[in-house]
Design a protein around this motif. Structure first.
Motif, short mmCIF file in Angstrom:
data_model
loop_
_atom_site.label_atom_id
_atom_site.label_comp_id
_atom_site.label_asym_id
_atom_site.label_seq_id
_atom_site.Cartn_x
_atom_site.Cartn_y
_atom_site.Cartn_z
N ALA A 15 11.49 -10.78 5.49
CA ALA A 15 10.31 -10.11 6.03
C ALA A 15 10.33 -10.24 7.54
O ALA A 15 10.71 -11.29 8.07
N PRO A 16 9.96 -9.20 8.26
CA PRO A 16 9.85 -9.30 9.72
C PRO A 16 8.96 -10.47 10.11
O PRO A 16 7.97 -10.76 9.45
N GLY A 17 9.34 -11.14 11.17
CA GLY A 17 8.64 -12.35 11.58
C GLY A 17 9.32 -13.60 11.09
O GLY A 17 9.03 -14.70 11.55
N GLN A 18 10.25 -13.43 10.15
CA GLN A 18 11.07 -14.53 9.67
C GLN A 18 12.49 -14.38 10.22
O GLN A 18 12.94 -13.26 10.49
N PRO A 19 13.22 -15.49 10.38
CA PRO A 19 14.63 -15.37 10.74
C PRO A 19 15.39 -14.64 9.63
O PRO A 19 15.05 -14.76 8.45
N LEU A 20 16.41 -13.89 10.01
CA LEU A 20 17.27 -13.29 9.00
C LEU A 20 17.98 -14.40 8.23
O LEU A 20 18.28 -15.46 8.79
N PRO A 21 18.27 -14.18 6.94
CA PRO A 21 19.00 -15.20 6.19
C PRO A 21 20.31 -15.58 6.89
O PRO A 21 21.10 -14.71 7.27
N ALA A 22 20.52 -16.87 7.08
CA ALA A 22 21.68 -17.33 7.85
C ALA A 22 22.99 -16.89 7.21
O ALA A 22 23.94 -16.53 7.92
N ASP A 23 23.04 -16.89 5.89
CA ASP A 23 24.28 -16.48 5.21
C ASP A 23 24.58 -15.00 5.44
O ASP A 23 25.75 -14.60 5.50
N LEU A 24 23.54 -14.18 5.56
CA LEU A 24 23.74 -12.76 5.82
C LEU A 24 24.28 -12.54 7.23
O LEU A 24 25.21 -11.76 7.43
N LEU A 29 28.87 -11.30 10.78
CA LEU A 29 29.69 -11.65 11.94
C LEU A 29 31.13 -11.93 11.53
O LEU A 29 32.07 -11.56 12.25
N THR A 30 31.33 -12.57 10.39
CA THR A 30 32.68 -12.85 9.91
C THR A 30 33.46 -11.57 9.69
O THR A 30 34.63 -11.45 10.10
N HIS A 31 32.83 -10.59 9.07
CA HIS A 31 33.51 -9.31 8.83
C HIS A 31 33.74 -8.55 10.14
O HIS A 31 34.76 -7.88 10.30
N ALA A 32 32.82 -8.68 11.07
CA ALA A 32 33.00 -8.03 12.37
C ALA A 32 34.20 -8.63 13.11
O ALA A 32 35.02 -7.90 13.69
N HIS A 33 34.31 -9.94 13.08
CA HIS A 33 35.43 -10.60 13.76
C HIS A 33 36.77 -10.24 13.10
O HIS A 33 37.81 -10.24 13.77
N ALA A 34 36.73 -9.95 11.82
CA ALA A 34 37.96 -9.63 11.09
C ALA A 34 38.31 -8.14 11.17
O ALA A 34 39.31 -7.71 10.58
N SER A 35 37.52 -7.37 11.89
CA SER A 35 37.73 -5.93 11.95
C SER A 35 39.11 -5.59 12.51
O SER A 35 39.60 -6.23 13.44
N LEU A 63 22.75 -11.21 15.95
CA LEU A 63 24.18 -11.21 16.26
C LEU A 63 24.42 -11.45 17.75
O LEU A 63 25.35 -12.17 18.13
N ASN A 64 23.59 -10.87 18.59
CA ASN A 64 23.73 -11.08 20.03
C ASN A 64 23.46 -12.53 20.42
O ASN A 64 23.95 -13.00 21.45
N GLY A 65 22.68 -13.22 19.58
CA GLY A 65 22.35 -14.61 19.88
C GLY A 65 23.35 -15.61 19.34
O GLY A 65 23.20 -16.83 19.59
N MET A 66 24.36 -15.14 18.63
CA MET A 66 25.35 -16.04 18.05
C MET A 66 26.37 -16.46 19.11
O MET A 66 26.87 -15.62 19.86
N ALA A 67 26.70 -17.73 19.15
CA ALA A 67 27.73 -18.21 20.07
C ALA A 67 29.06 -17.57 19.70
O ALA A 67 29.45 -17.52 18.53
N GLY A 68 29.75 -17.08 20.71
CA GLY A 68 31.04 -16.44 20.46
C GLY A 68 30.91 -15.06 19.87
O GLY A 68 31.89 -14.49 19.40
N GLY A 69 29.70 -14.52 19.89
CA GLY A 69 29.50 -13.19 19.31
C GLY A 69 29.75 -12.10 20.33
O GLY A 69 30.31 -12.30 21.40
N TYR A 70 29.32 -10.89 19.96
CA TYR A 70 29.48 -9.73 20.82
C TYR A 70 28.12 -9.30 21.35
O TYR A 70 27.09 -9.89 21.03
N THR A 71 28.11 -8.24 22.15
CA THR A 71 26.88 -7.56 22.51
C THR A 71 26.83 -6.26 21.73
O THR A 71 27.65 -5.37 21.93
N TRP A 72 25.88 -6.16 20.81
CA TRP A 72 25.83 -5.07 19.85
C TRP A 72 24.91 -3.96 20.31
O TRP A 72 23.95 -4.18 21.04
#
Length: 218
Positions: A15-24, A29-35, A63-72
């Motif tokens: 639900a908006p206002g909650q953090p997105l599920p960490a596993d999601l 991000l894992t699939h993005a890095h493996a692209s 995703l933008n807030g993840m360390a080692g991530g990209y700018t989406w």
């Protein structure tokens, strides 16, 4: 009957206002890095009013807030639907844009001017930027093959909730077109069966805070 892809789907609630599920977020991000492409693509689809745009904004920020991530960035068929009968026609544009970006080419589309009911001058999308493609009809068999991770958004409460959410968002602008658009949405469920193509299924419940404001979205 459940397909193999559906059996493998990861299911989440949010639900908006909650953090997105960490596993999601981690899986995305894992699939993005493996692209295999310099332009990783995450695809987000769902029926009108399901909460796709709000989810895509939250996913981009996470995703933008993840360390080692990209700018989406976020793009999608809301920019190139050709009017209220334009869902199916926009699908091939989405596929072409995605194919060009995946191949490292500049993608081009013509935005739709909703007030003038005409196409605007062509707009370019540069490759090399991680991209969330979000919108009704974005998920087809071809676009699925061009994406690194695919997420389907479903509204808890079904069509009555989606209708209320869409009309609250767009008011009288959308009200006379709801049934026209819903019929196109229903048709693509039969033709494309997009839910069966998704890697993850997100059940979006009601927000706990006010919904993020965004331009016209369907």
């Amino acid at each position: 009957m459940m397909t193999n892809k559906q059996a493998e789907q990861r299911r989440f609630s949010w639900a908006p206002g909650q953090p997105l599920p960490a596993d999601l977020v981690k899986a995305t991000l894992t699939h993005a890095h493996a692209s295999a492409s310099e332009t990783p693509i995450i695809l987000v689809d769902g029926l009108s009013g399901a909460g796709k745009s709000t989810f895509a904004l939250a996913l981009r920020d996470a995703l933008n807030g993840m360390a080692g991530g990209y700018t989406w960035r976020i793009i999608g068929p809301d920019e190139w639907y050709r009017g209220w009968q334009g869902l199916a026609g926009a699908q091939s544009i989405t596929e072409t844009v995605m194919a060009d970006l995946r191949a490292g080419r500049i993608a081009t589309y013509r935005p739709w001017d909703w007030e003038a009911s005409t196409q605007r001058d062509p707009k370019q999308v540069l490759p090399g930027v991680p991209t969330i493609v979000e919108g009704c009809g974005a998920l087809t068999e071809r676009s699925c093959a061009l994406a690194d991770y695919v997420i389907w958004i479903e509204a808890e409460g079904g069509e009555p909730v989606r209708y209320d959410r869409a009309i609250t968002r767009d008011g009288d602008t959308y009200r006379p077109h709801w049934r026209t658009w819903a019929e196109q949405d229903d048709a693509r469920l039969l033709v494309d069966q997009p839910q069966e193509l998704a890697d993850a299924f997100v059940l979006r419940s009601e927000e706990h805070t006010s919904e993020l404001q965004s331009p016209r979205t369907i």
